[in-house]
Design an enzyme around this catalytic site. Sequence first.
Site, PDB file in Angstrom:
ATOM      1  N   ASN A  85      44.703  30.885  50.176  1.00  0.00           N
ATOM      2  CA  ASN A  85      43.282  30.651  50.423  1.00  0.00           C
ATOM      3  C   ASN A  85      43.114  29.331  51.169  1.00  0.00           C
ATOM      4  O   ASN A  85      43.658  28.310  50.754  1.00  0.00           O
ATOM      5  CB  ASN A  85      42.511  30.598  49.104  1.00  0.00           C
ATOM      6  N   HIS A  98      48.871  25.942  48.712  1.00  0.00           N
ATOM      7  CA  HIS A  98      49.756  26.674  47.792  1.00  0.00           C
ATOM      8  C   HIS A  98      49.746  28.143  48.153  1.00  0.00           C
ATOM      9  O   HIS A  98      48.750  28.668  48.624  1.00  0.00           O
ATOM     10  CB  HIS A  98      49.323  26.480  46.331  1.00  0.00           C
TER      11      HIS A  98
END
Length: 115
Positions: A85, A98
């Site tokens: 995201n 991440h």
Amino acid sequence: MSDCIFCRIASGAIPSEKILDNEHFFVIQDIHPKAPVHLLLIPYEHIPNLLDLEAKHAALLGKMLVASSQLAQKYDLSGFRTIINSGQSAGQEVFHLHFHLLANTGSAQKKLPGF
Ligand code: 5GP
Ligand code: ZN
């Protein structure tokens, strides 16, 4: 960055069980798993998200993708989803890059620490 939760995990200020760790990135289990296996691959460098990526990061991201394949072998994952995201409008909550690695493989859970 002291106010970044993943930097605090990276530095050890917040203890965590790193299931993979090297000089470039580490892997932990998501605190609120959205699948039977939900891992987070997190670089040590504080890069907010893909919008902030630079050419120098190409090797790092390549290594992280290769690690996702190694994790699949290690935990007998027959398949997995990878989600990154980038940006609040995309649902990003922690602004330290991440990769989410999600899998439904039942047997993999038993090999992960804490299961
Ligand atoms: P994002 O929406 O930013 O892509 O996802 C952030 C993820 O980090 C969420 O799935 C959330 O559950 C996870 N998370 C947030 N804080 C912590 C934490 O302190 N430890 C761990 N292991 N995961 C966290
Ligand atoms: Zn950070």
